[in-house]
Motif scaffolding. Structure first.
Motif, PDB file in Angstrom:
ATOM      1  N   ALA A 120       0.838  -1.201   0.000  1.00  0.00           N
ATOM      2  CA  ALA A 120       0.000   0.000   0.000  1.00  0.00           C
ATOM      3  C   ALA A 120       0.874   1.253   0.000  1.00  0.00           C
ATOM      4  N   ALA A 121       0.400   2.300  -0.657  1.00  0.00           N
ATOM      5  CA  ALA A 121       1.113   3.585  -0.644  1.00  0.00           C
ATOM      6  C   ALA A 121       1.016   4.193   0.750  1.00  0.00           C
ATOM      7  N   SER A 122       2.043   4.935   1.134  1.00  0.00           N
ATOM      8  CA  SER A 122       2.040   5.554   2.454  1.00  0.00           C
ATOM      9  C   SER A 122       1.033   6.698   2.513  1.00  0.00           C
ATOM     10  N   GLU A 123       0.561   6.981   3.698  1.00  0.00           N
ATOM     11  CA  GLU A 123      -0.377   8.090   3.884  1.00  0.00           C
ATOM     12  C   GLU A 123       0.271   9.411   3.501  1.00  0.00           C
ATOM     13  N   GLU A 124       1.562   9.571   3.783  1.00  0.00           N
ATOM     14  CA  GLU A 124       2.256  10.816   3.454  1.00  0.00           C
ATOM     15  C   GLU A 124       2.282  11.044   1.945  1.00  0.00           C
ATOM     16  N   ALA A 125       2.560   9.975   1.184  1.00  0.00           N
ATOM     17  CA  ALA A 125       2.618  10.107  -0.270  1.00  0.00           C
ATOM     18  C   ALA A 125       1.246  10.443  -0.841  1.00  0.00           C
ATOM     19  N   MET A 126       0.207   9.815  -0.315  1.00  0.00           N
ATOM     20  CA  MET A 126      -1.152  10.081  -0.782  1.00  0.00           C
ATOM     21  C   MET A 126      -1.543  11.531  -0.488  1.00  0.00           C
ATOM     22  N   ALA A 131       0.469  14.096  -0.140  1.00  0.00           N
ATOM     23  CA  ALA A 131       1.241  14.989  -1.002  1.00  0.00           C
ATOM     24  C   ALA A 131       0.630  15.082  -2.392  1.00  0.00           C
ATOM     25  N   LEU A 132       0.127  13.968  -2.922  1.00  0.00           N
ATOM     26  CA  LEU A 132      -0.521  13.979  -4.229  1.00  0.00           C
ATOM     27  C   LEU A 132      -1.764  14.862  -4.219  1.00  0.00           C
ATOM     28  N   LEU A 133      -2.557  14.721  -3.186  1.00  0.00           N
ATOM     29  CA  LEU A 133      -3.791  15.511  -3.087  1.00  0.00           C
ATOM     30  C   LEU A 133      -3.480  17.001  -3.018  1.00  0.00           C
ATOM     31  N   ALA A 147      -6.308  10.485  -6.016  1.00  0.00           N
ATOM     32  CA  ALA A 147      -5.728   9.132  -6.034  1.00  0.00           C
ATOM     33  C   ALA A 147      -6.620   8.188  -5.245  1.00  0.00           C
ATOM     34  N   GLN A 148      -6.917   7.042  -5.836  1.00  0.00           N
ATOM     35  CA  GLN A 148      -7.713   6.033  -5.139  1.00  0.00           C
ATOM     36  C   GLN A 148      -7.332   4.644  -5.647  1.00  0.00           C
ATOM     37  N   VAL A 149      -7.504   3.648  -4.779  1.00  0.00           N
ATOM     38  CA  VAL A 149      -7.191   2.269  -5.184  1.00  0.00           C
ATOM     39  C   VAL A 149      -8.206   1.821  -6.223  1.00  0.00           C
ATOM     40  N   ILE A 150      -7.782   1.007  -7.165  1.00  0.00           N
ATOM     41  CA  ILE A 150      -8.667   0.599  -8.260  1.00  0.00           C
ATOM     42  C   ILE A 150      -9.600  -0.543  -7.863  1.00  0.00           C
ATOM     43  N   ASP A 162       3.515  18.839 -11.110  1.00  0.00           N
ATOM     44  CA  ASP A 162       4.765  18.336 -10.518  1.00  0.00           C
ATOM     45  C   ASP A 162       4.722  16.810 -10.488  1.00  0.00           C
ATOM     46  N   LEU A 163       5.266  16.182 -11.524  1.00  0.00           N
ATOM     47  CA  LEU A 163       5.215  14.714 -11.624  1.00  0.00           C
ATOM     48  C   LEU A 163       6.289  14.034 -10.788  1.00  0.00           C
ATOM     49  N   SER A 164       7.175  14.818 -10.192  1.00  0.00           N
ATOM     50  CA  SER A 164       8.200  14.199  -9.344  1.00  0.00           C
ATOM     51  C   SER A 164       7.586  13.518  -8.131  1.00  0.00           C
ATOM     52  N   LEU A 165       6.373  13.917  -7.768  1.00  0.00           N
ATOM     53  CA  LEU A 165       5.694  13.290  -6.628  1.00  0.00           C
ATOM     54  C   LEU A 165       5.377  11.823  -6.900  1.00  0.00           C
ATOM     55  N   MET A 166       5.379  11.440  -8.164  1.00  0.00           N
ATOM     56  CA  MET A 166       5.069  10.056  -8.522  1.00  0.00           C
ATOM     57  C   MET A 166       6.148   9.086  -8.029  1.00  0.00           C
ATOM     58  N   GLN A 167       7.327   9.578  -7.724  1.00  0.00           N
ATOM     59  CA  GLN A 167       8.399   8.712  -7.277  1.00  0.00           C
ATOM     60  C   GLN A 167       8.037   8.000  -5.975  1.00  0.00           C
ATOM     61  N   ASP A 168       7.242   8.675  -5.142  1.00  0.00           N
ATOM     62  CA  ASP A 168       6.883   8.074  -3.854  1.00  0.00           C
ATOM     63  C   ASP A 168       5.809   7.001  -3.986  1.00  0.00           C
ATOM     64  N   VAL A 169       5.163   6.925  -5.140  1.00  0.00           N
ATOM     65  CA  VAL A 169       4.133   5.895  -5.373  1.00  0.00           C
ATOM     66  C   VAL A 169       4.441   5.179  -6.694  1.00  0.00           C
TER      67      VAL A 169
END
Length: 455
Positions: free
Chosen positions: A301-307, A309-311, A317-320, A341-348
């Motif tokens: 699962a993705a971390s809460e911090e990464a989620m 940051a995306l928002l 972002a949501q699970v499929i 800022d697509l660099s945030l994708m690195q965390d997920v």
């Protein structure tokens, strides 16, 4: 004359399994009577019981010796069963001679001899059972702790993998059938007809009648023919009234042989007809219908911090699905005044599988951040001012199945990049600089890819 004698030996030897229970019963009864007499529970003589046991033991031993002439038994196990049986007869005779006064020894010695006889009966029977049913028969269903104490190896069969690609047809499907139905006569301890089905080498070597497998032709394979004869046929296998293979088991063995009798092939390596798919689903719970990558792969699962940051950066972002951790990430409406800022994708990077970046004012250099999204399967880049150069960043995305380039500046040069995407199934090229003729050429070069150019 010799032939007649050999036939008579074979005929009489088959009575060993029937007669062998007589000395066991007589001698155990004699031992029980001696014990109860010591306790004052019964009275009377056990002489006739031990005499009957001696006679029955000698008869059973003689018939067993004849039965062994058929061959096909493990020599070491047969040796111990045979000579321990002789020892049982000798000890039983010694006890009877003592009981009738022909020989004499003290009560403690008599007790030791009697206990030794009871023990020998058990050990001899154990080796006999190994000859008939295999060395694992006695402890096959014993509790794990007891099996370890008695020195038996615990071989619990692991459940089949859910992914058919990980299921080896012979090891996971065929071999267990042979172990359950065939090895008591054609295994390590028994190899009737010089046939050992416990190893691949033994199966390939065949038996005294030659090869038992004809790869690609089940009907010409002795192994398949024997299990499909009428149950009352003298050559039907398994013999001696043992439980036959089920219809579905026979079908799987025939399918395996007809498919080449490959000992290493997985389920997906072989042609799967509808009836075989049904058998695999019914007997093993194995779903062989092709599944999308996101249904087969597993990610944390993705971390809460990464989620979070995306928002905050303008993504949703949501699970499929409830049963996996893959994410669908979308650009929120209104984010068109600057590049995302697509660099945030690195965390997920391992969780993102569906990514929607339509109308995101993306530039070629922005797409470099997508190269690490190893599980990306759907990507929408429509209505962004990107070119062929930017799309080159996608070349390492081995699971990308759908790519939307509608309304971008890509040209026919993008075709070379698309050729590097092995999982690609659909590409959208509406309102790009790819002409109708060039789109048609791409379709010809990638026939498995649906090219949607809007024509």
């Amino acid at each position: 004359m010799i032939l007649l004698e050999l036939d008579l030996v074979g005929f009489l030897g088959r009575f060993h399994p029937l007669v062998v229970h007589l000395p066991i019963g007589f001698l155990l009864l004699g031992g029980l009577m001696e014990y109860l007499k010591r306790k004052g529970k019964v009275s009377g003589s056990s002489n006739w019981i031990f005499l009957s046991g001696v006679i029955a033991a000698v008869l059973a031993g003689g018939l067993g010796w004849m039965l062994a002439e058929e061959g096909g038994y493990n020599e070491n196990t047969l040796f111990w069963h045979r000579w321990l049986g002789v020892a049982v007869s000798v000890l039983a005779l010694v006890i009877w001679l003592h009981k009738v006064g022909k020989i004499s020894f003290s009560t403690p010695v008599f007790s030791v001899v009697l206990i030794a006889l009871m023990g020998l009966i058990g050990v001899t029977g154990h080796f006999g059972g190994n000859l008939t049913h295999g060395s694992a028969y006695l402890l096959e269903y014993a509790p794990e702790g007891l099996s370890k104490i008695l020195g038996a190896s615990v071989q619990a069969r692991a459940p089949l993998p859910a992914d058919p690609d990980s299921v080896t047809v012979f090891t996971d499907l065929i071999k267990p059938m042979l172990e359950n139905r065939c090895l008591q006569c054609h295994g390590t301890d028994n190899h009737k007809g010089d046939l050992d089905l416990s190893t691949i080498e033994g199966i390939e070597a065949g038996g005294e009648g030659g090869a038992v497998l004809q790869a690609g032709v089940a009907l010409e394979s002795e192994l398949f023919n024997r299990i499909t004869l009428a149950p009352d046929h003298k050559k039907f296998m398994p013999s001696n009234g043992n439980t036959p293979l089920s219809y579905n088991e026979v079908k799987l063995i025939g399918w395996w042989i007809n498919s080449g009798a490959d000992f290493t092939a997985s389920v997906v390596d072989m042609e799967l007809t509808d009836d075989i798919k049904f058998v695999l689903a019914q007997n093993y719970g194995l779903d062989t219908d092709p599944k999308a990558y996101v249904e087969r792969a597993v990610v944390p699962a993705a971390s809460e911090e990464a989620m979070k940051a995306l928002l905050e950066a303008g993504f949703s972002a949501q699970v499929i699905a409830a049963n996996n951790n893959f994410l669908e990430v979308k650009k929120k409406p209104g984010k068109i005044d600057h590049s995302l800022d697509l660099s945030l994708m690195q965390d997920v990077h391992s969780q993102v599988t569906w990514l929607h970046l339509s109308n995101g004012n993306l530039q070629d250099q922005d797409l470099k951040a997508l190269a690490s999204l190893e599980n990306l399967t759907r990507l929408r880049l429509d209505n962004n001012p990107i070119s062929d150069e930017g799309v080159k960043a996608l070349q390492g995305l081995t699971h990308l199945e759908s790519l939307n380039l509608y309304g971008t500046n890509v040209t026919a040069e993008v075709i070379e990049t698309l050729k590097t995407l092995p999982a690609l199934k659909k590409v959208f090229l509406w309102q790009t600089k790819v002409s109708e003729e060039e789109a048609q050429k791409l379709q010809e070069e990638l026939p498995e890819v649906e090219v949607d150019a809007g024509q």
